[in-house]
Scaffold this motif. Structure first.
Motif, PDB file in Angstrom:
ATOM      1  N   HIS A 159      46.853  50.061  72.853  1.00 48.14           N
ATOM      2  CA  HIS A 159      46.261  50.304  74.169  1.00 48.14           C
ATOM      3  C   HIS A 159      45.680  51.696  74.280  1.00 48.14           C
ATOM      4  O   HIS A 159      44.735  51.907  75.011  1.00 48.14           O
ATOM      5  CB  HIS A 159      47.307  50.085  75.282  1.00 48.14           C
ATOM      6  N   SER A 160      46.229  52.603  73.501  1.00 52.15           N
ATOM      7  CA  SER A 160      45.802  53.993  73.606  1.00 52.15           C
ATOM      8  C   SER A 160      44.531  54.209  72.800  1.00 52.15           C
ATOM      9  O   SER A 160      44.404  53.711  71.669  1.00 52.15           O
ATOM     10  CB  SER A 160      46.901  54.932  73.118  1.00 52.15           C
ATOM     11  N   GLN A 178      49.661  45.068  70.523  1.00 53.56           N
ATOM     12  CA  GLN A 178      48.301  45.529  70.669  1.00 53.56           C
ATOM     13  C   GLN A 178      48.260  47.033  70.902  1.00 53.56           C
ATOM     14  O   GLN A 178      49.203  47.627  71.432  1.00 53.56           O
ATOM     15  CB  GLN A 178      47.638  44.809  71.853  1.00 53.56           C
TER      16      GLN A 178
END
Length: 922
Positions: free
Chosen positions: A886-887, A884
């Motif tokens: 996240h940033s 995934q």
């Protein structure tokens, strides 16, 4: 001498006027020195020298000829004086011609009664001697048309010899321009003519007194000559010779009359002898009269004479009469044999048959001539039918021979009768055809029509002969001769069963002959040699069988119209039923062959709906088949519906299903058909660059194998949605049962073909695209764990999208309706492959995960219009296999790169938008 040389001079002529051939006396000076000196004489321009008689130098007598001029001088020409002159003139009158019965005081030359215009000695009618101008004035013909005169004077005539003579008509026609003064002169002329007729014979004598004097002088001269001859020379004188001639004439006349008188005496004696035999002349002349009347065909006279002789001399005891009567009986016996021979002779008309039967009945012929005739006609009809088959079997055309019924007007009129009239009169069932019909029509069809003509041409008269035999009208139309009538009725009642068997034999023979030609399997083996033998002939199509059914039906109707009992015609009903069933089955079988050949007509040209002409041709072929079966399946009076027979229903349904499957097999064969002119490895993407891409599919189009699959898939959908449903309606309209089963089986078969062809096409197009993904992903030793920051979608994905676009273009070119179905499967295959590849990766770096997510999202968004549940699930599993994000920076970068991709490939990706799916205008 000086006076003799002076030219002739005419100073007088008497009379000064007259008609042609009037005798005139010419007086003058220097008229010649003698007859030889007179060399010319003309009056009014006509040469009269031939009738001239020179009397003296001052007198010449002659007759006036028919000159052209009405008035002229008298010119005399002599050798001594030359051409003379005249101080007087002569007027030539043109009187009416004197008729043969008119009185005349002058001699009328017979030449006047001959036609002078034709220069022939041909007598003319006294009516033609009527005066051409009774009024005696100039004729002035009017210009009024004859038709107007007839309308003005109806029933009248302008001919003065006609009983309906109209004086007004005559004046308008001949004297329209005459003046009143001229008409007065005409009236005066008419009065003179009437006065002449009223004066009588005395006037004619007074007018021709000189003629009587001339006749008296001539007679006196003849008398003087006779006296002179008689006194000077007695022997050999004219009177003596005349006497001898008269005596010989008298002797000859006596001789002639003596011979005549002798013949008269002989005739009187002969007449007396004939008078003695007059009473018995009838009997003595009867044998010879019988012979003569037989030769002339006057059988009625012979029969009447025989009846008379039989009543007078049948019981005579006189030896001479017995001998003569025996000779009469011998001649009558020969006549009976002759009439019986003529009665049994074929062909013959019904009128002649009745006539001969009555003659034989009147002559008290032994046996029953009427039944003998019926039996002979029955055998002859059977022989005609059998000869008809034998002539066709041997390959001969039916022409001169047993079937050329010379003298029989029944068959001579067959071709001229209409269909309705033919049913009533026993005429031909055929319509006029071109001269080449005999060479185009199969032998069996010609045979059935000829056979029907024979039956219908002969059976009606055969039936009428029987009816006349039953009701006794053979012997008397008015009921006379009741003894013979009652005898005939009694014989007919005894032979009813025999005649019924004759009719049954004829109808059975007709049915068996037709069965042998068309349905040989329905005959027992023992009858095939007699009625079969058509194995080498052409196999008949449904159209020819329909024509035969029409012929047999018309034959049945014609026989029914004669009031023949239905039980005798039941065999023809049964034959018709089998022919109708046979025609149905043959038509269905032949349609199967026609449908097989439809594949050869496929031109691969599609319309706006992606359909070729093949489904329409198939439907048209089936509709034409049903149209051709309309007459065989039609239910006539007394017939049953063949489609209601269980066995026929099952066979027809099986054959129709077979036809459907044959057509579906044709489609399958077309899908696998190879064409040497088609390069199957040809890249579809290359065609998209051509501006003639869509026009090429219409004209001169040679499709690839994949395009053929698409075209046939489109045709299969059209068959399922339209053609099969339309055909089901047609079948129901024409009375076919089991259409639901036919439609269900047909739809199942076409769906199975559709599934196979669709899978084959998807396999050909999806596998290369899915197979190119893995080599493209790892090209250049790409590693998900060690990769740079993403800068955009890599080329392998763009190439895959271009390949999907290529498939889209290929499918859209054929049928836009197939695009969602095909693209969904292609996308499903690509999504499944991407899911597998993502799940096979053991680990992703941060950049690798971002790159993978970018490419999956780009692919998913580009083909979102064709995603299905399986495709969505594959993409979800693939994305779930990725780490995934996240940033926020990574998410922003992902969004920017996606927008960049969509912007750069906006043109290419437009085809995947639902709103862009528009039909191609061709």
């Amino acid at each position: 001498m000086s006076r003799a040389r002076q030219p002739p001079l005419v100073t007088g002529i008497s009379p000064k006027e007259g008609a042609a051939w009037t005798k005139v006396t010419i007086r003058g000076e220097n008229l010649g020195t003698g007859p030889a000196d007179l060399i010319g004489l003309s009056i009014c321009g006509h040469n009269c020298l031939l009738t001239a008689e020179w009397m003296s130098a001052s007198k010449i007598v002659c007759r006036v000829g028919p000159a052209k001029d009405d008035k002229g001088e008298i010119i005399v020409t002599t050798k001594s004086g030359g051409l003379g002159t005249s101080t007087v003139s002569f007027k030539l009158l043109r009187p009416e011609r004197i008729g043969i019965l008119d009185q005349s005081a002058v001699w009328v030359d017979e030449m006047n009664y001959y036609d002078m215009r034709t220069d022939r000695n041909k007598g003319i009618s006294p009516l033609s001697l009527r005066p051409s101008n009774p009024l005696g004035i100039d004729i002035d013909k009017g210009k009024i048309p004859q038709s107007d005169m007839e309308l003005t004077f109806p029933g009248m005539s302008g001919d003065f010899t006609s009983e309906n003579f109209s004086a007004t008509w005559y004046l308008i026609e001949n004297h329209a321009g005459s003046s009143f003064e001229q008409l007065k002169i005409a009236a005066s002329n008419l009065k003179k003519q009437a006065t002449k007729k009223n004066e009588g014979s005395l006037a004619y004598v007074k007018g021709g007194l000189s003629t009587f004097f001339e006749a008296q002088d001539a007679l006196a001269a003849i008398h003087q000559r006779l006296e002179s001859d008689g006194t000077e020379r007695v022997e050999g004188s004219m009177t003596q010779r005349l006497e001898n001639i008269l005596n010989r004439a008298s002797d000859t006349a006596d001789t002639l009359f003596q011979e005549v008188l002798g013949r008269k005496d002989k005739a009187d004696s002969t007449r007396n002898a004939l008078n003695v035999l007059q009473r018995f002349k009838f009997l003595f002349n009867l044998p010879l009269n019988i012979e003569r009347n037989i030769q002339k065909g006057d059988y009625d006279v012979v029969i009447n004479d025989y009846e008379k002789a039989k009543s007078l001399f049948g019981n005579t005891e006189v030896p001479v009469f017995k001998k003569v009567y025996a000779e009469v009986e011998t001649r009558i016996g020969a006549l009976r044999s002759l009439l019986l021979e003529k009665l049994l002779q074929t062909p013959s008309t019904l009128h002649d048959q009745k006539r001969y039967i009555r003659y034989l009945s009147d002559l008290h012929a032994p046996g029953d001539p009427a039944w003998q005739c019926i039996y002979a006609q029955h055998k002859w009809i059977l022989q005609l039918m059998q000869n008809c088959r034998e002539e066709f079997i041997s390959g001969q055309r039916v022409g001169v021979g047993a079937l050329d019924l010379e003298g029989d007007t029944r068959l001579l009129a067959l071709g001229r009768l209409s269909h309705t009239a033919s049913l009533k009169r026993g005429g031909s069932l055929r319509t006029p055809r071109p001269s080449t019909w005999r060479f185009e029509t199969p032998q069996q069809v010609q045979f059935v029509e000829k056979l029907s003509d024979v039956v219908i041409g002969q059976l009606p008269n055969f039936w009428k002969l029987w009816i006349s035999y039953v009701n006794g009208s053979l012997f008397s139309e008015t009921g006379e001769k009741s003894g013979q009538v009652e005898k005939s009725k009694k014989n007919a009642r005894q032979r009813q069963n025999d005649f019924k068997k004759m009719i049954e034999e004829i109808t059975n023979r007709l049915v068996k002959l037709i069965r042998g030609a068309l349905l040989p399997t329905t005959l027992p083996q023992g009858e095939l040699n007699l009625f079969g033998g058509w194995e080498n002939k052409t196999e008949l199509t449904g159209a020819w069988l329909t024509q035969i059914i029409h012929t047999v039906r018309a034959c049945h109707d014609a026989l029914s119209s004669m009031e023949i009992p239905n039980d005798l015609l039941q065999v023809i009903h049964d034959l018709l039923l089998e022919l109708r069933v046979h025609c149905l089955m043959v038509t269905l079988l032949h349609t199967t062959e026609d449908v097989k050949r439809l594949a050869e007509k496929e031109d691969w040209v599609v319309d706006n709906e992606g359909i070729t002409a093949l489904p329409s041709q198939f439907e048209q072929c089936m509709v034409q088949m049903l149209q051709s079966l309309k007459e065989p399946l039609e239910i006539k009076s007394g017939e049953i519906n063949v489609l209601q027979l269980d066995q026929v229903q099952d066979q027809a349904a099986e054959l129709i299903v077979s036809i459907m499957k044959v057509f579906i097999n044709c489609l399958e064969q077309l899908s696998t058909k190879t064409d040497r002119d088609i390069d199957t490895s040809h890249n579809i993407a290359m065609d998209l660059s051509s501006p003639d891409r869509f026009t090429g599919i219409q004209e001169g189009f040679s499709p690839t194998s994949e395009q053929r699959l698409l075209i046939i898939l489109s045709n299969c959908q059209y068959l399922e949605r339209h053609t099969f449903l339309n055909l089901a309606d047609h079948f129901e309209k024409h009375g076919f049962t089991g259409t639901e089963k036919i439609t269900r089986v047909s739809v199942d078969a076409v769906r199975e073909l559709d599934r196979k062809l669709f899978e084959s096409y998807i396999e050909r197009r999806a596998d290369p695209i899915a197979g190119s993904l893995e080599p493209g992903i790892y090209a250049g030793y790409f590693d998900w764990r060690d990769c740079q920051t993403p800068t955009g979608v890599r080329n392998y994905l763009k190439e895959a999208l271009v390949n999907i676009i290529t498939v889209h273009a290929e499918v859209f070119t054929v049928s836009k309706d197939l695009v969602p179905r095909v693209l969904s499967k292609i996308v499903e295959s690509v999504a499944d492959e991407m899911c597998r590849l993502m799940q096979c990766v053991s680990s992703f770096s941060k950049n690798g995960a971002l790159q993978a997510r970018l490419e999956l999202c780009a692919l998913r968004d580009a083909i979102a219009a064709y995603l299905n549940a399986e495709s969505n699930a594959s993409f979800k599993l693939a994305l779930d296999a990725l780490p995934q994000l996240h940033s926020g920076a990574d998410k922003k970068l992902l969004e920017e790169l996606l927008n960049k991709f969509k912007s750069s490939m906006q043109l290419q990706l437009t085809c995947f938008q639902p709103s862009s799916v528009q039909p191609v205008k061709r």
